[in-house]
Design an enzyme around this catalytic site. Structure first.
Site, PDB file in Angstrom:
ATOM      1  N   GLY A 267      -4.893  -2.843  10.267  1.00 24.65           N
ATOM      2  CA  GLY A 267      -4.787  -1.922  11.414  1.00 24.65           C
ATOM      3  C   GLY A 267      -3.411  -1.305  11.607  1.00 24.65           C
TER       4      GLY A 267
ATOM      5  N   THR B 187      -1.757   0.655   9.403  1.00 23.15           N
ATOM      6  CA  THR B 187      -1.528   1.926   8.689  1.00 23.15           C
ATOM      7  C   THR B 187      -2.818   2.732   8.593  1.00 23.15           C
TER       8      THR B 187
ATOM      9  N   LEU C 291      -6.164   4.590   8.146  1.00 22.43           N
ATOM     10  CA  LEU C 291      -7.407   4.657   8.919  1.00 22.43           C
ATOM     11  C   LEU C 291      -7.510   3.516   9.920  1.00 22.43           C
TER      12      LEU C 291
ATOM     13  N   ARG D 213      -0.660  -8.045   6.106  1.00 17.74           N
ATOM     14  CA  ARG D 213       0.454  -8.850   5.572  1.00 17.74           C
ATOM     15  C   ARG D 213       1.792  -8.464   6.199  1.00 17.74           C
TER      16      ARG D 213
ATOM     17  N   ASP E 135      -2.871 -12.661   5.571  1.00 17.62           N
ATOM     18  CA  ASP E 135      -3.292 -12.222   4.245  1.00 17.62           C
ATOM     19  C   ASP E 135      -4.754 -12.607   4.103  1.00 17.62           C
TER      20      ASP E 135
ATOM     21  N   PHE F   8      -6.078   0.881  -6.948  1.00 16.95           N
ATOM     22  CA  PHE F   8      -5.258   1.813  -7.730  1.00 16.95           C
ATOM     23  C   PHE F   8      -6.104   2.321  -8.881  1.00 16.95           C
TER      24      PHE F   8
ATOM     25  N   SER G 284      -5.523  -6.301 -16.240  1.00 17.55           N
ATOM     26  CA  SER G 284      -5.358  -7.745 -16.530  1.00 17.55           C
ATOM     27  C   SER G 284      -6.299  -8.510 -15.589  1.00 17.55           C
TER      28      SER G 284
ATOM     29  N   TYR H 113     -18.235   5.663  -3.498  1.00 17.31           N
ATOM     30  CA  TYR H 113     -18.557   5.185  -4.853  1.00 17.31           C
ATOM     31  C   TYR H 113     -18.991   3.712  -4.876  1.00 17.31           C
TER      32      TYR H 113
ATOM     33  N   PRO I 264     -16.417   6.250   3.673  1.00 14.85           N
ATOM     34  CA  PRO I 264     -15.670   7.511   3.750  1.00 14.85           C
ATOM     35  C   PRO I 264     -15.505   8.156   2.377  1.00 14.85           C
TER      36      PRO I 264
HETATM   37  C1  LIG Z   1      -9.534  12.061  -7.801  1.00 20.27           C
HETATM   38  C2  LIG Z   1      -8.312  11.711  -6.948  1.00 20.27           C
HETATM   39  C3  LIG Z   1      -8.648  11.129  -5.648  1.00 20.27           C
HETATM   40  C4  LIG Z   1      -7.503  10.863  -4.723  1.00 20.27           C
HETATM   41  C5  LIG Z   1      -7.874  10.388  -3.370  1.00 20.27           C
HETATM   42  C6  LIG Z   1      -9.179   9.718  -3.318  1.00 20.27           C
HETATM   43  C7  LIG Z   1      -9.639   9.402  -1.952  1.00 20.27           C
HETATM   44  C8  LIG Z   1     -10.929   8.620  -1.976  1.00 20.27           C
HETATM   45  C9  LIG Z   1     -10.591   7.181  -1.944  1.00 20.27           C
HETATM   46  C10 LIG Z   1     -11.725   6.303  -1.994  1.00 20.27           C
HETATM   47  C11 LIG Z   1     -11.570   5.001  -1.806  1.00 20.27           C
HETATM   48  C12 LIG Z   1     -10.347   4.399  -1.451  1.00 20.27           C
HETATM   49  C13 LIG Z   1     -10.257   3.066  -1.414  1.00 20.27           C
HETATM   50  C14 LIG Z   1      -9.026   2.363  -1.026  1.00 20.27           C
HETATM   51  O1  LIG Z   1      -9.059   1.175  -0.973  1.00 20.27           O
HETATM   52  S1  LIG Z   1      -7.634   3.235  -0.642  1.00 20.27           S
HETATM   53  C15 LIG Z   1      -6.503   2.016   0.040  1.00 20.27           C
HETATM   54  C16 LIG Z   1      -5.414   1.767  -0.884  1.00 20.27           C
HETATM   55  N1  LIG Z   1      -4.425   0.939  -0.220  1.00 20.27           N
HETATM   56  C17 LIG Z   1      -3.848  -0.086  -0.817  1.00 20.27           C
HETATM   57  O2  LIG Z   1      -4.069  -0.372  -1.982  1.00 20.27           O
HETATM   58  C18 LIG Z   1      -2.893  -0.878   0.031  1.00 20.27           C
HETATM   59  C19 LIG Z   1      -2.624  -2.274  -0.486  1.00 20.27           C
HETATM   60  N2  LIG Z   1      -2.255  -2.287  -1.901  1.00 20.27           N
HETATM   61  C20 LIG Z   1      -1.339  -3.159  -2.436  1.00 20.27           C
HETATM   62  O3  LIG Z   1      -0.749  -3.970  -1.766  1.00 20.27           O
HETATM   63  C21 LIG Z   1      -1.090  -3.076  -3.929  1.00 20.27           C
HETATM   64  O4  LIG Z   1      -1.297  -1.778  -4.392  1.00 20.27           O
HETATM   65  C22 LIG Z   1      -2.030  -4.043  -4.734  1.00 20.27           C
HETATM   66  C23 LIG Z   1      -1.648  -3.937  -6.237  1.00 20.27           C
HETATM   67  C24 LIG Z   1      -3.497  -3.717  -4.546  1.00 20.27           C
HETATM   68  C25 LIG Z   1      -1.841  -5.504  -4.307  1.00 20.27           C
HETATM   69  O5  LIG Z   1      -0.489  -5.843  -4.212  1.00 20.27           O
HETATM   70  P1  LIG Z   1       0.040  -7.275  -4.771  1.00 20.27           P
HETATM   71  O6  LIG Z   1      -0.842  -8.342  -4.345  1.00 20.27           O
HETATM   72  O7  LIG Z   1       1.489  -7.334  -4.410  1.00 20.27           O
HETATM   73  O8  LIG Z   1      -0.163  -7.119  -6.324  1.00 20.27           O
HETATM   74  P2  LIG Z   1       0.850  -7.060  -7.531  1.00 20.27           P
HETATM   75  O9  LIG Z   1       1.752  -5.884  -7.440  1.00 20.27           O
HETATM   76  O10 LIG Z   1       1.466  -8.414  -7.692  1.00 20.27           O
HETATM   77  O11 LIG Z   1      -0.166  -6.788  -8.744  1.00 20.27           O
HETATM   78  C26 LIG Z   1      -1.252  -7.680  -9.001  1.00 20.27           C
HETATM   79  C27 LIG Z   1      -1.740  -7.429 -10.419  1.00 20.27           C
HETATM   80  O12 LIG Z   1      -2.198  -6.081 -10.520  1.00 20.27           O
HETATM   81  C28 LIG Z   1      -1.473  -5.380 -11.541  1.00 20.27           C
HETATM   82  N3  LIG Z   1      -1.293  -3.984 -11.139  1.00 20.27           N
HETATM   83  C29 LIG Z   1      -0.693  -3.545 -10.011  1.00 20.27           C
HETATM   84  N4  LIG Z   1      -0.683  -2.200 -10.000  1.00 20.27           N
HETATM   85  C30 LIG Z   1      -1.272  -1.787 -11.139  1.00 20.27           C
HETATM   86  C31 LIG Z   1      -1.543  -0.490 -11.712  1.00 20.27           C
HETATM   87  N5  LIG Z   1      -1.227   0.657 -11.071  1.00 20.27           N
HETATM   88  N6  LIG Z   1      -2.155  -0.431 -12.899  1.00 20.27           N
HETATM   89  C32 LIG Z   1      -2.517  -1.572 -13.565  1.00 20.27           C
HETATM   90  N7  LIG Z   1      -2.284  -2.841 -13.070  1.00 20.27           N
HETATM   91  C33 LIG Z   1      -1.671  -2.929 -11.883  1.00 20.27           C
HETATM   92  C34 LIG Z   1      -0.157  -6.128 -11.619  1.00 20.27           C
HETATM   93  O13 LIG Z   1       0.491  -5.903 -12.858  1.00 20.27           O
HETATM   94  C35 LIG Z   1      -0.622  -7.559 -11.435  1.00 20.27           C
HETATM   95  O14 LIG Z   1      -1.215  -8.054 -12.608  1.00 20.27           O
HETATM   96  P3  LIG Z   1      -0.396  -9.021 -13.623  1.00 20.27           P
HETATM   97  O15 LIG Z   1       0.052 -10.215 -12.824  1.00 20.27           O
HETATM   98  O16 LIG Z   1      -1.372  -9.348 -14.685  1.00 20.27           O
HETATM   99  O17 LIG Z   1       0.769  -8.207 -14.120  1.00 20.27           O
HETATM  100  N1  NDP Z   2      -8.170   7.112   2.697  1.00 22.63           N
HETATM  101  C1  NDP Z   2      -9.291   7.358   2.020  1.00 22.63           C
HETATM  102  O1  NDP Z   2      -9.501   8.451   1.465  1.00 22.63           O
HETATM  103  C2  NDP Z   2     -10.335   6.315   1.936  1.00 22.63           C
HETATM  104  C3  NDP Z   2     -10.151   5.036   2.392  1.00 22.63           C
HETATM  105  N2  NDP Z   2     -11.168   4.142   2.301  1.00 22.63           N
HETATM  106  C4  NDP Z   2     -11.036   2.809   2.859  1.00 22.63           C
HETATM  107  O2  NDP Z   2     -10.430   2.896   4.123  1.00 22.63           O
HETATM  108  C5  NDP Z   2      -9.717   1.698   4.400  1.00 22.63           C
HETATM  109  C6  NDP Z   2      -8.317   2.024   4.845  1.00 22.63           C
HETATM  110  O3  NDP Z   2      -7.635   2.696   3.795  1.00 22.63           O
HETATM  111  P1  NDP Z   2      -6.364   3.630   4.069  1.00 22.63           P
HETATM  112  O4  NDP Z   2      -6.046   3.605   5.502  1.00 22.63           O
HETATM  113  O5  NDP Z   2      -6.620   4.904   3.406  1.00 22.63           O
HETATM  114  O6  NDP Z   2      -5.244   2.887   3.222  1.00 22.63           O
HETATM  115  P2  NDP Z   2      -4.022   1.929   3.655  1.00 22.63           P
HETATM  116  O7  NDP Z   2      -3.378   1.530   2.383  1.00 22.63           O
HETATM  117  O8  NDP Z   2      -3.205   2.597   4.686  1.00 22.63           O
HETATM  118  O9  NDP Z   2      -4.745   0.689   4.332  1.00 22.63           O
HETATM  119  C7  NDP Z   2      -4.978  -0.536   3.706  1.00 22.63           C
HETATM  120  C8  NDP Z   2      -4.584  -1.623   4.658  1.00 22.63           C
HETATM  121  O10 NDP Z   2      -4.985  -2.885   4.116  1.00 22.63           O
HETATM  122  C9  NDP Z   2      -3.979  -3.825   4.423  1.00 22.63           C
HETATM  123  N3  NDP Z   2      -4.033  -4.911   3.419  1.00 22.63           N
HETATM  124  C10 NDP Z   2      -3.891  -4.811   2.074  1.00 22.63           C
HETATM  125  N4  NDP Z   2      -3.936  -6.019   1.512  1.00 22.63           N
HETATM  126  C11 NDP Z   2      -4.134  -6.904   2.515  1.00 22.63           C
HETATM  127  C12 NDP Z   2      -4.256  -8.310   2.562  1.00 22.63           C
HETATM  128  N5  NDP Z   2      -4.204  -9.060   1.448  1.00 22.63           N
HETATM  129  N6  NDP Z   2      -4.442  -8.911   3.761  1.00 22.63           N
HETATM  130  C13 NDP Z   2      -4.495  -8.162   4.905  1.00 22.63           C
HETATM  131  N7  NDP Z   2      -4.383  -6.838   4.909  1.00 22.63           N
HETATM  132  C14 NDP Z   2      -4.195  -6.200   3.737  1.00 22.63           C
HETATM  133  C15 NDP Z   2      -2.669  -3.059   4.323  1.00 22.63           C
HETATM  134  O11 NDP Z   2      -1.658  -3.658   5.138  1.00 22.63           O
HETATM  135  P3  NDP Z   2      -0.504  -4.642   4.555  1.00 22.63           P
HETATM  136  O12 NDP Z   2       0.086  -3.955   3.377  1.00 22.63           O
HETATM  137  O13 NDP Z   2       0.395  -4.831   5.731  1.00 22.63           O
HETATM  138  O14 NDP Z   2      -1.210  -5.918   4.190  1.00 22.63           O
HETATM  139  C16 NDP Z   2      -3.077  -1.703   4.880  1.00 22.63           C
HETATM  140  O15 NDP Z   2      -2.812  -1.641   6.266  1.00 22.63           O
HETATM  141  C17 NDP Z   2      -9.812   0.861   3.143  1.00 22.63           C
HETATM  142  O16 NDP Z   2     -10.882  -0.044   3.255  1.00 22.63           O
HETATM  143  C18 NDP Z   2     -10.129   1.872   2.083  1.00 22.63           C
HETATM  144  O17 NDP Z   2     -10.806   1.299   1.002  1.00 22.63           O
HETATM  145  C19 NDP Z   2     -12.385   4.455   1.760  1.00 22.63           C
HETATM  146  C20 NDP Z   2     -12.597   5.692   1.271  1.00 22.63           C
HETATM  147  C21 NDP Z   2     -11.607   6.740   1.343  1.00 22.63           C
END
Ligand SMILES: CCCCCCCCC/C=C\C=C\C(=O)SCCNC(=O)CCNC(=O)[C@H](O)C(C)(C)COP(=O)(O)OP(=O)(O)OC[C@H]1O[C@@H](n2cnc3c(N)ncnc32)[C@H](O)[C@@H]1OP(=O)(O)O
Ligand code: NDP
Length: 323
Positions: free
Chosen positions: A55, A57, A59, A79, A105, A137, A145, A187, A228
């Site tokens: 909550g 960041t 959405l 986190r 977490d 990502f 991996s 998706y 979404p």
């Molecule tokens: C056509 C274009 C479209 C563009 C827009 C599309 C919009 C539609 C979207 C639809 C759906 C969206 C869904 C979503 O969920 S969007 C929300 C995204 N928000 C987040 O991801 C926020 C939280 N994310 C994170 O904290 C990090 O990005 C995390 C990697 C997911 C987790 O962080 P952490 O736990 O710190 O992980 P590590 O950095 O330790 O990495 C773990 C593991 O993963 C490997 N890794 C990390 N990044 C990559 C990468 N880019 N490519 C390949 N591998 C990656 C990393 O190396 C670690 O593995 P290993 O230990 O084996 O090295």
């Molecule tokens: N934006 C878009 O186009 C779309 C988004 N979505 C979905 O909407 C939702 C929000 O995404 P959006 O706002 O865009 O992206 P953000 O990256 O802003 O939101 C993701 C949130 O998840 C939290 N989070 C990540 N890992 C953890 C964890 N281990 N424990 C607790 N919290 C965690 C992050 O906070 P912190 O780093 O502090 O942990 C962050 O606030 C997601 O479910 C995403 O899949 C779906 C389709 C499209």
């Protein structure tokens, strides 16, 4: 073909220029202006406690803002405590309603249990639970991996399950009803290359929520899902469109010609979590400006064909009569 594609892109850029649009939306998007106000009546969530993961960041923050404007006491958890605290302060100063920030977490079931303990002493158990936290990502699957796979599926599927089960069990124990909402994505239904861990985990979340909608209605619990399409947030776009080059193609395939807005999503989430939706459970609401059906239809690219080109093709097709 080259000539046709040149014609198409010239027509397209003329449309954009003449409509005086910023890059990022199509002219006809003016027919679908986003309404940014709060949709439900004031105080729809008075005396209600809302728990939102992620909550701080994007959405999640937008949903917390709207629910707080509607009178809810919000608890936001993720986190990064500093980010949560800043968001809580910002929302509270705007709405005058309390917003609590709790570090959690969701991958760690003990941390989830501790977070629920803290919430229980601050606000009591929640009436509304929104599972919004996610990780994602883009990455070719052959480059993933085991830990990369785990990092996404642990947040999205296991995190949602840990939060839902922990809160569900306690609510059942206390004989309290609640609304559960999960934010997945379009998706989750089709699957998608280059985000296989996210697609798999979101599909799992949908299966969990549909299962519990059937099983826990008897405890007063509703379970719904919003899928979404693209909504510009830093968290999503920095990981899914790191160069910024994919956005235009995405907008071109959205029939309403624009991205969604966080406020639109927040209004839908508020409605589904409200008493106005008390007969809605097990629902999957696609919220994407038509992108999903637009990507699915075999002939949908024919939108680009001009009237002159249609004239020519129609003549060609008619000339086959009797053949
Ligand atoms: C056509 C274009 C479209 C563009 C827009 C599309 C919009 C539609 C979207 C639809 C759906 C969206 C869904 C979503 O969920 S969007 C929300 C995204 N928000 C987040 O991801 C926020 C939280 N994310 C994170 O904290 C990090 O990005 C995390 C990697 C997911 C987790 O962080 P952490 O736990 O710190 O992980 P590590 O950095 O330790 O990495 C773990 C593991 O993963 C490997 N890794 C990390 N990044 C990559 C990468 N880019 N490519 C390949 N591998 C990656 C990393 O190396 C670690 O593995 P290993 O230990 O084996 O090295
Ligand atoms: N934006 C878009 O186009 C779309 C988004 N979505 C979905 O909407 C939702 C929000 O995404 P959006 O706002 O865009 O992206 P953000 O990256 O802003 O939101 C993701 C949130 O998840 C939290 N989070 C990540 N890992 C953890 C964890 N281990 N424990 C607790 N919290 C965690 C992050 O906070 P912190 O780093 O502090 O942990 C962050 O606030 C997601 O479910 C995403 O899949 C779906 C389709 C499209």
């Amino acid at each position: 073909l080259t000539l046709l594609s040149q014609q198409f892109s010239q027509t397209e850029s003329w449309f954009h220029r003449s409509a005086g649009l910023q890059s990022g939306s199509a002219p006809h998007s003016q027919l679908f202006p986003p309404a940014e106000g709060v949709m439900l009546p004031p105080e729809s969530f008075k005396n209600r406690v809302v728990f939102i993961t992620g909550g701080g960041t994007g959405l999640g923050r937008a949903m917390a803002t709207v629910l707080s404007q509607l009178g809810a006491q919000c608890v936001i958890a993720s986190r990064k405590l500093d980010v949560l605290q800043q968001t809580a302060e910002d929302i509270c100063s705007r709405t005058g309603n309390k917003v609590h920030a709790l570090q959690c977490d969701v991958r760690d079931p003990q941390a989830v249990s501790h977070c629920v303990d803290q919430m229980t002493s601050l606000t009591g158990l929640p009436d509304v639970i929104i599972n919004n936290a996610a990780g994602n990502f883009i990455c070719p699957s052959e480059r993933l991996s085991p830990n990369a796979w785990k990092s996404i599926t642990d947040i999205v599927l296991n995190g949602t399950a840990f939060v839902t089960l922990e809160l569900g069990k306690r609510l059942i124990q206390d004989q309290r009803g609640a609304s559960f909402l999960a934010i997945t994505t379009i998706y989750a239904e089709s699957g998608s290359g280059f985000v296989a861990p996210s697609a798999s985990a979101k599909a799992g979340v949908e299966a969990l929520y549909k299962s519990l909608a059937a099983e826990w209605g008897r405890y007063g619990h509703r379970f719904n899902i919003i899928q979404p399409g693209p909504i510009k947030t830093k968290g999503a776009f920095s990981r899914l469109d790191p160069t910024g080059k994919f956005e235009k193609g995405m907008i071109d395939r959205i029939p309403t010609g624009r991205l969604g807005t966080p406020a639109e999503l927040a209004n839908l989430a508020a409605y589904l979590s409200s008493d106005y939706a008390s007969w809605i459970s097990g629902a999957v609401m696609r919220f994407d400006g038509g992108e999903y059906v637009s990507m699915a239809g075999e002939f949908n690219d024919l939108r680009r064909v001009t009237p002159d080109q249609w004239k020519m093709m129609e003549a060609m097709i008619r000339s086959t009569k009797g053949s």
